[in-house]
Write a protein that holds these residues in place. Structure first.
Motif, PDB file in Angstrom:
ATOM      1  N   GLN A 145       0.826  -1.198   0.000  1.00 20.14           N
ATOM      2  CA  GLN A 145       0.000   0.000   0.000  1.00 20.14           C
ATOM      3  C   GLN A 145       0.866   1.257   0.000  1.00 20.14           C
ATOM      4  OE1 GLN A 145      -2.546  -0.255   3.397  1.00 20.14           O
ATOM      5  NE2 GLN A 145      -3.738  -1.985   2.613  1.00 20.14           N
ATOM      6  N   GLN A 146       0.248   2.352  -0.440  1.00 19.56           N
ATOM      7  CA  GLN A 146       0.910   3.649  -0.329  1.00 19.56           C
ATOM      8  C   GLN A 146       1.027   4.027   1.136  1.00 19.56           C
ATOM      9  OE1 GLN A 146       2.264   5.612  -2.614  1.00 19.56           O
ATOM     10  NE2 GLN A 146       1.790   4.243  -4.334  1.00 19.56           N
ATOM     11  N   ASN A 147       2.207   4.437   1.533  1.00 18.29           N
ATOM     12  CA  ASN A 147       2.432   4.800   2.929  1.00 18.29           C
ATOM     13  C   ASN A 147       2.377   6.315   3.067  1.00 18.29           C
ATOM     14  OD1 ASN A 147       3.695   5.397   5.486  1.00 18.29           O
ATOM     15  ND2 ASN A 147       4.382   3.280   5.504  1.00 18.29           N
ATOM     16  N   PRO A 148       1.339   6.848   3.729  1.00 22.42           N
ATOM     17  CA  PRO A 148       1.241   8.315   3.844  1.00 22.42           C
ATOM     18  C   PRO A 148       2.398   8.925   4.621  1.00 22.42           C
ATOM     19  CG  PRO A 148      -0.362   7.217   5.275  1.00 22.42           C
ATOM     20  CD  PRO A 148       0.239   6.158   4.409  1.00 22.42           C
ATOM     21  N   THR A 149       2.943   8.176   5.580  1.00 18.67           N
ATOM     22  CA  THR A 149       4.067   8.717   6.356  1.00 18.67           C
ATOM     23  C   THR A 149       5.295   8.911   5.481  1.00 18.67           C
ATOM     24  OG1 THR A 149       3.232   7.624   8.342  1.00 18.67           O
ATOM     25  CG2 THR A 149       5.534   8.333   8.366  1.00 18.67           C
ATOM     26  N   LEU A 150       5.622   7.891   4.683  1.00 16.01           N
ATOM     27  CA  LEU A 150       6.785   8.001   3.807  1.00 16.01           C
ATOM     28  C   LEU A 150       6.540   9.021   2.705  1.00 16.01           C
ATOM     29  CD1 LEU A 150       7.858   4.266   3.452  1.00 16.01           C
ATOM     30  CD2 LEU A 150       8.823   6.023   4.922  1.00 16.01           C
ATOM     31  N   ASN A 151       5.301   9.110   2.214  1.00 13.58           N
ATOM     32  CA  ASN A 151       4.991  10.102   1.187  1.00 13.58           C
ATOM     33  C   ASN A 151       5.183  11.519   1.719  1.00 13.58           C
ATOM     34  OD1 ASN A 151       4.364   8.061  -0.583  1.00 13.58           O
ATOM     35  ND2 ASN A 151       2.171   8.144  -0.212  1.00 13.58           N
ATOM     36  N   ALA A 152       4.701  11.740   2.953  1.00 20.58           N
ATOM     37  CA  ALA A 152       4.866  13.071   3.554  1.00 20.58           C
ATOM     38  C   ALA A 152       6.340  13.382   3.780  1.00 20.58           C
ATOM     39  CB  ALA A 152       4.096  13.146   4.876  1.00 20.58           C
ATOM     40  N   ALA A 153       7.098  12.387   4.222  1.00 16.00           N
ATOM     41  CA  ALA A 153       8.536  12.597   4.423  1.00 16.00           C
ATOM     42  C   ALA A 153       9.232  12.904   3.109  1.00 16.00           C
ATOM     43  CB  ALA A 153       9.155  11.365   5.078  1.00 16.00           C
ATOM     44  N   ASN A 154       8.843  12.211   2.047  1.00 18.14           N
ATOM     45  CA  ASN A 154       9.433  12.462   0.743  1.00 18.14           C
ATOM     46  C   ASN A 154       9.131  13.877   0.272  1.00 18.14           C
ATOM     47  OD1 ASN A 154      10.795  11.563  -1.728  1.00 18.14           O
ATOM     48  ND2 ASN A 154       8.778  11.652  -2.657  1.00 18.14           N
ATOM     49  N   SER A 155       7.893  14.312   0.485  1.00 16.47           N
ATOM     50  CA  SER A 155       7.526  15.676   0.107  1.00 16.47           C
ATOM     51  C   SER A 155       8.317  16.702   0.910  1.00 16.47           C
ATOM     52  CB  SER A 155       6.021  15.890   0.317  1.00 16.47           C
ATOM     53  OG  SER A 155       5.266  14.989  -0.475  1.00 16.47           O
ATOM     54  N   ALA A 156       8.516  16.418   2.200  1.00 14.63           N
ATOM     55  CA  ALA A 156       9.276  17.343   3.041  1.00 14.63           C
ATOM     56  C   ALA A 156      10.716  17.457   2.568  1.00 14.63           C
ATOM     57  CB  ALA A 156       9.243  16.874   4.493  1.00 14.63           C
ATOM     58  N   VAL A 157      11.315  16.335   2.205  1.00 16.23           N
ATOM     59  CA  VAL A 157      12.694  16.360   1.716  1.00 16.23           C
ATOM     60  C   VAL A 157      12.776  17.110   0.395  1.00 16.23           C
ATOM     61  CG1 VAL A 157      14.602  14.936   0.900  1.00 16.23           C
ATOM     62  CG2 VAL A 157      13.337  14.266   2.932  1.00 16.23           C
TER      63      VAL A 157
END
Length: 330
Positions: free
Chosen positions: A67-79
Protein backbone atom coordinates in the motif's frame (compact mmCIF):
# COMPACT_ATOMS: atom_id res chain seq x y z
CA UNK A 1 36.93 -74.95 4.34
CA UNK A 2 36.91 -78.17 2.24
CA UNK A 3 39.64 -80.16 0.50
CA UNK A 4 39.80 -83.04 -2.00
CA UNK A 5 36.90 -84.14 -4.23
CA UNK A 6 34.32 -86.85 -4.69
CA UNK A 7 32.16 -88.54 -2.07
CA UNK A 8 35.15 -89.53 0.00
CA UNK A 9 36.16 -85.95 0.67
CA UNK A 10 36.35 -84.52 4.17
CA UNK A 11 35.13 -81.08 5.29
CA UNK A 12 36.52 -79.06 8.12
CA UNK A 13 33.84 -76.90 9.80
CA UNK A 14 33.58 -74.46 12.67
CA UNK A 15 30.50 -74.76 14.89
CA UNK A 16 29.04 -72.71 17.72
CA UNK A 17 29.03 -74.26 21.12
CA UNK A 18 25.84 -75.98 22.03
CA UNK A 19 24.69 -73.32 24.51
CA UNK A 20 24.87 -70.61 21.82
CA UNK A 21 23.10 -72.43 19.01
CA UNK A 22 19.50 -71.85 20.33
CA UNK A 23 20.14 -68.14 20.55
CA UNK A 24 21.64 -68.07 17.08
CA UNK A 25 18.62 -69.91 15.73
CA UNK A 26 16.35 -67.44 17.54
CA UNK A 27 18.20 -64.53 15.90
CA UNK A 28 17.79 -66.13 12.50
CA UNK A 29 14.11 -66.81 13.09
CA UNK A 30 13.35 -63.29 14.27
CA UNK A 31 15.32 -61.84 11.40
CA UNK A 32 13.43 -64.05 8.97
CA UNK A 33 10.09 -63.01 10.47
CA UNK A 34 10.98 -59.31 10.33
CA UNK A 35 12.15 -59.65 6.73
CA UNK A 36 8.70 -60.93 5.80
CA UNK A 37 7.02 -57.87 7.26
CA UNK A 38 6.64 -54.48 5.58
CA UNK A 39 8.97 -51.86 6.89
CA UNK A 40 7.22 -49.49 9.32
CA UNK A 41 6.14 -46.24 7.67
CA UNK A 42 5.20 -43.22 9.77
CA UNK A 43 2.01 -41.66 8.48
CA UNK A 44 1.75 -38.76 10.88
CA UNK A 45 2.65 -35.11 10.38
CA UNK A 46 6.35 -34.34 10.74
CA UNK A 47 6.50 -30.55 10.23
CA UNK A 48 4.28 -28.07 12.05
CA UNK A 49 2.50 -25.70 9.68
CA UNK A 50 2.05 -21.97 10.07
CA UNK A 51 -0.26 -20.92 12.88
CA UNK A 52 -3.24 -18.66 12.38
CA UNK A 53 -1.29 -15.85 14.01
CA UNK A 54 1.63 -16.27 11.61
CA UNK A 55 -0.63 -16.38 8.58
CA UNK A 56 -2.48 -13.28 9.75
CA UNK A 57 0.79 -11.42 10.41
CA UNK A 58 2.27 -12.38 7.04
CA UNK A 59 -0.91 -11.28 5.29
CA UNK A 60 -0.85 -7.97 7.17
CA UNK A 61 2.81 -7.35 6.35
CA UNK A 62 2.23 -8.10 2.66
CA UNK A 63 -0.78 -5.78 2.55
CA UNK A 64 1.11 -3.04 4.38
CA UNK A 65 4.10 -3.32 2.05
CA UNK A 66 1.88 -3.13 -1.04
CA UNK A 67 0.00 0.00 0.00
CA UNK A 68 0.91 3.65 -0.33
CA UNK A 69 2.43 4.80 2.93
CA UNK A 70 1.24 8.31 3.84
CA UNK A 71 4.07 8.72 6.36
CA UNK A 72 6.78 8.00 3.81
CA UNK A 73 4.99 10.10 1.19
CA UNK A 74 4.87 13.07 3.55
CA UNK A 75 8.54 12.60 4.42
CA UNK A 76 9.43 12.46 0.74
CA UNK A 77 7.53 15.68 0.11
CA UNK A 78 9.28 17.34 3.04
CA UNK A 79 12.69 16.36 1.72
CA UNK A 80 11.83 17.56 -1.78
CA UNK A 81 10.62 20.85 -0.34
CA UNK A 82 13.84 21.26 1.60
CA UNK A 83 15.96 20.51 -1.46
CA UNK A 84 14.04 22.92 -3.69
CA UNK A 85 14.75 25.79 -1.24
CA UNK A 86 11.13 26.89 -1.22
CA UNK A 87 11.75 29.82 1.10
CA UNK A 88 8.75 31.96 0.08
CA UNK A 89 6.40 30.63 2.78
CA UNK A 90 8.93 31.64 5.41
CA UNK A 91 9.18 35.31 4.37
CA UNK A 92 7.95 37.88 6.87
CA UNK A 93 7.59 41.63 6.39
CA UNK A 94 8.60 44.37 8.80
CA UNK A 95 5.94 47.06 8.97
CA UNK A 96 8.43 49.66 10.15
CA UNK A 97 10.52 49.62 6.96
CA UNK A 98 9.89 52.86 5.06
CA UNK A 99 7.89 54.49 7.82
CA UNK A 100 9.94 57.67 8.28
CA UNK A 101 9.52 59.97 11.24
CA UNK A 102 9.13 63.65 10.34
CA UNK A 103 11.11 66.22 12.31
CA UNK A 104 9.00 68.62 14.32
CA UNK A 105 8.86 72.14 12.87
CA UNK A 106 10.03 75.12 14.94
CA UNK A 107 7.48 77.93 14.39
CA UNK A 108 10.14 80.48 15.27
CA UNK A 109 12.51 79.35 12.55
CA UNK A 110 10.74 81.40 9.85
CA UNK A 111 8.31 83.54 11.82
CA UNK A 112 9.00 87.25 12.13
CA UNK A 113 8.74 88.74 15.64
CA UNK A 114 5.39 90.60 15.70
CA UNK A 115 6.54 92.54 18.73
CA UNK A 116 9.80 93.75 17.22
CA UNK A 117 8.51 97.12 15.92
CA UNK A 118 6.88 97.85 19.27
CA UNK A 119 10.08 96.94 21.10
CA UNK A 120 12.09 99.23 18.81
CA UNK A 121 9.59 102.08 19.23
CA UNK A 122 9.54 101.62 22.98
CA UNK A 123 13.32 101.63 23.25
CA UNK A 124 13.66 104.70 21.06
CA UNK A 125 10.94 106.52 22.97
CA UNK A 126 12.71 105.76 26.23
CA UNK A 127 15.99 107.14 24.87
CA UNK A 128 14.26 110.24 23.56
CA UNK A 129 12.55 110.85 26.88
CA UNK A 130 15.81 110.32 28.72
CA UNK A 131 17.43 112.86 26.40
CA UNK A 132 14.69 115.44 26.84
CA UNK A 133 14.45 115.05 30.58
CA UNK A 134 18.12 114.59 31.20
CA UNK A 135 20.69 115.69 28.67
CA UNK A 136 18.67 118.44 26.95
CA UNK A 137 17.42 119.92 30.21
CA UNK A 138 20.90 119.91 31.72
CA UNK A 139 22.33 121.59 28.61
CA UNK A 140 19.81 124.38 28.70
CA UNK A 141 20.37 124.95 32.40
CA UNK A 142 24.11 124.92 31.90
CA UNK A 143 24.11 127.56 29.17
CA UNK A 144 21.40 129.63 30.90
CA UNK A 145 23.43 129.72 34.07
CA UNK A 146 26.49 130.72 32.07
CA UNK A 147 24.58 133.52 30.34
CA UNK A 148 25.13 131.89 26.96
CA UNK A 149 21.64 130.61 26.38
CA UNK A 150 20.67 130.71 22.72
CA UNK A 151 24.15 131.36 21.51
CA UNK A 152 26.05 129.57 18.73
CA UNK A 153 27.98 127.49 21.20
CA UNK A 154 24.78 126.20 22.68
CA UNK A 155 23.42 125.47 19.24
CA UNK A 156 26.52 123.49 18.27
CA UNK A 157 26.40 121.58 21.54
CA UNK A 158 22.72 120.70 21.06
CA UNK A 159 23.36 119.65 17.45
CA UNK A 160 26.05 117.27 18.66
CA UNK A 161 23.72 115.89 21.32
CA UNK A 162 20.96 115.46 18.75
CA UNK A 163 23.39 113.58 16.52
CA UNK A 164 24.34 111.32 19.44
CA UNK A 165 20.65 110.76 20.16
CA UNK A 166 20.04 109.82 16.56
CA UNK A 167 22.96 107.37 16.65
CA UNK A 168 21.71 105.87 19.89
CA UNK A 169 18.23 105.46 18.43
CA UNK A 170 19.70 103.79 15.33
CA UNK A 171 21.92 101.53 17.44
CA UNK A 172 18.99 100.44 19.61
CA UNK A 173 16.92 99.54 16.55
CA UNK A 174 19.83 97.75 14.90
CA UNK A 175 20.62 95.82 18.05
CA UNK A 176 17.02 94.76 18.61
CA UNK A 177 16.46 93.83 14.99
CA UNK A 178 19.86 92.10 14.81
CA UNK A 179 19.13 90.03 17.91
CA UNK A 180 15.73 89.04 16.48
CA UNK A 181 17.37 88.03 13.21
CA UNK A 182 20.07 86.09 15.03
CA UNK A 183 17.43 84.25 17.03
CA UNK A 184 15.58 83.42 13.83
CA UNK A 185 18.75 82.08 12.19
CA UNK A 186 19.61 80.06 15.28
CA UNK A 187 16.13 78.51 15.26
CA UNK A 188 16.45 77.81 11.53
CA UNK A 189 19.84 76.17 12.12
CA UNK A 190 18.45 74.06 14.90
CA UNK A 191 15.56 73.03 12.63
CA UNK A 192 17.97 72.07 9.85
CA UNK A 193 20.08 70.05 12.28
CA UNK A 194 16.97 68.37 13.60
CA UNK A 195 15.86 67.53 10.06
CA UNK A 196 19.28 66.04 9.32
CA UNK A 197 19.28 64.00 12.51
CA UNK A 198 15.77 62.79 11.72
CA UNK A 199 16.77 61.72 8.22
CA UNK A 200 19.84 59.88 9.52
CA UNK A 201 17.76 58.22 12.23
CA UNK A 202 15.18 57.13 9.63
CA UNK A 203 17.91 55.67 7.43
CA UNK A 204 19.45 53.84 10.37
CA UNK A 205 16.08 52.53 11.52
CA UNK A 206 15.19 51.33 8.02
CA UNK A 207 18.56 49.61 7.71
CA UNK A 208 18.20 47.95 11.10
CA UNK A 209 14.63 46.90 10.32
CA UNK A 210 15.69 45.47 6.96
CA UNK A 211 18.57 43.55 8.52
CA UNK A 212 16.26 42.28 11.27
CA UNK A 213 13.75 41.11 8.68
CA UNK A 214 16.43 39.38 6.62
CA UNK A 215 17.80 37.67 9.73
CA UNK A 216 14.31 36.58 10.77
CA UNK A 217 13.52 35.26 7.30
CA UNK A 218 16.81 33.38 7.23
CA UNK A 219 16.18 31.91 10.67
CA UNK A 220 12.62 30.95 9.73
CA UNK A 221 13.90 29.30 6.58
CA UNK A 222 16.61 27.39 8.41
CA UNK A 223 14.10 26.29 11.06
CA UNK A 224 11.66 25.14 8.41
CA UNK A 225 14.38 23.23 6.56
CA UNK A 226 15.55 21.62 9.79
CA UNK A 227 12.00 20.68 10.77
CA UNK A 228 11.37 19.16 7.35
CA UNK A 229 14.55 17.09 7.47
CA UNK A 230 13.89 16.06 11.08
CA UNK A 231 10.40 14.92 10.12
CA UNK A 232 11.84 12.98 7.22
CA UNK A 233 14.33 11.36 9.60
CA UNK A 234 11.46 10.15 11.79
CA UNK A 235 9.65 8.60 8.83
CA UNK A 236 11.50 5.23 8.91
CA UNK A 237 10.74 4.83 12.61
CA UNK A 238 7.10 5.74 12.09
CA UNK A 239 6.92 3.39 9.14
CA UNK A 240 8.48 0.59 11.20
CA UNK A 241 5.87 1.23 13.89
CA UNK A 242 3.20 0.23 11.37
CA UNK A 243 4.76 -3.23 11.27
CA UNK A 244 5.30 -3.54 15.01
CA UNK A 245 1.98 -5.25 15.73
CA UNK A 246 2.49 -7.71 12.91
CA UNK A 247 6.00 -8.50 14.13
CA UNK A 248 4.69 -9.17 17.62
CA UNK A 249 1.97 -11.37 16.19
CA UNK A 250 4.51 -13.18 14.04
CA UNK A 251 6.75 -13.79 17.06
CA UNK A 252 3.87 -15.21 19.08
CA UNK A 253 2.95 -17.42 16.14
CA UNK A 254 6.51 -18.72 15.92
CA UNK A 255 6.37 -19.68 19.59
CA UNK A 256 3.14 -21.57 18.96
CA UNK A 257 4.62 -23.20 15.87
CA UNK A 258 7.67 -24.36 17.83
CA UNK A 259 5.38 -25.82 20.49
CA UNK A 260 3.41 -27.67 17.81
CA UNK A 261 6.65 -28.89 16.25
CA UNK A 262 7.85 -30.21 19.62
CA UNK A 263 4.58 -32.10 20.02
CA UNK A 264 4.87 -33.60 16.53
CA UNK A 265 8.46 -34.60 17.19
CA UNK A 266 7.41 -36.21 20.47
CA UNK A 267 4.63 -38.16 18.73
CA UNK A 268 7.05 -39.33 16.06
CA UNK A 269 9.54 -40.42 18.72
CA UNK A 270 6.85 -42.42 20.48
CA UNK A 271 5.88 -44.11 17.22
CA UNK A 272 9.50 -44.78 16.40
CA UNK A 273 10.17 -46.38 19.77
CA UNK A 274 7.17 -48.65 19.36
CA UNK A 275 7.61 -49.47 15.67
CA UNK A 276 11.28 -50.33 15.91
CA UNK A 277 11.15 -52.09 19.26
CA UNK A 278 11.38 -55.60 17.61
CA UNK A 279 14.50 -54.56 15.72
CA UNK A 280 16.04 -53.11 18.87
CA UNK A 281 15.26 -56.33 20.77
CA UNK A 282 16.88 -58.34 18.00
CA UNK A 283 19.92 -56.15 18.24
CA UNK A 284 20.07 -56.57 22.02
CA UNK A 285 19.97 -60.38 21.56
CA UNK A 286 22.71 -60.24 18.93
CA UNK A 287 24.88 -58.02 21.13
CA UNK A 288 24.44 -60.39 24.04
CA UNK A 289 25.45 -63.42 21.92
CA UNK A 290 28.43 -61.56 20.50
CA UNK A 291 29.51 -60.62 24.01
CA UNK A 292 29.25 -64.21 25.18
CA UNK A 293 31.27 -65.46 22.21
CA UNK A 294 33.82 -62.64 22.28
CA UNK A 295 32.68 -61.15 18.98
CA UNK A 296 32.17 -64.66 17.51
CA UNK A 297 35.72 -66.00 17.94
CA UNK A 298 35.76 -67.49 21.44
CA UNK A 299 34.08 -70.80 22.29
CA UNK A 300 33.87 -71.88 18.63
CA UNK A 301 34.77 -75.54 18.16
CA UNK A 302 36.41 -76.97 15.04
CA UNK A 303 35.61 -80.46 13.64
CA UNK A 304 36.28 -82.49 10.50
CA UNK A 305 33.44 -84.41 8.89
CA UNK A 306 32.92 -86.46 5.79
CA UNK A 307 30.66 -84.72 3.41
CA UNK A 308 29.71 -81.10 3.65
CA UNK A 309 27.74 -79.18 6.30
CA UNK A 310 27.24 -75.39 6.22
CA UNK A 311 25.49 -75.05 9.60
CA UNK A 312 28.29 -73.15 11.24
CA UNK A 313 28.58 -70.73 8.33
CA UNK A 314 24.84 -70.27 8.38
CA UNK A 315 24.88 -69.38 12.08
CA UNK A 316 27.71 -66.94 11.47
CA UNK A 317 25.70 -65.33 8.72
CA UNK A 318 22.72 -65.09 11.08
CA UNK A 319 24.81 -63.18 13.54
CA UNK A 320 25.88 -60.78 10.81
CA UNK A 321 22.27 -60.39 9.67
CA UNK A 322 21.04 -59.49 13.12
CA UNK A 323 23.78 -56.90 13.52
CA UNK A 324 22.96 -55.34 10.15
CA UNK A 325 19.25 -55.02 11.00
CA UNK A 326 20.06 -53.34 14.30
CA UNK A 327 22.39 -50.83 12.63
CA UNK A 328 19.88 -50.12 9.88
CA UNK A 329 16.96 -49.28 12.21
CA UNK A 330 18.66 -48.49 15.52
Amino acid sequence: MSGGGGSGSTTQTQALPGYAQPYAQQILQRGSDLSQQQMPQYGGQLVAGLTDGQQSAISGINNQAGQQNPTLNAANSAVQGAVSNASTPYQTSNQYIGQNVQASQNPYATMQNPYLDAQVSKAQTDLTNQYKNGTAAQTMAQFRNAGAFGGSAMQQYQDQQNTNLGNDLTNVESQLRGNAYANTQQAAGQQAALNTQTNLANQSNNLNATQAQNALNSQNYQNAQGNALAAAGLAPSLNAANYYGYQQQLGAGQTQQQTDQNQLSGQYQQWYNQAYSPYQQLGVLQSALQGALGNGSQGVTTSTQSGGSGWGNLLGGGLALGGGLLKAFG
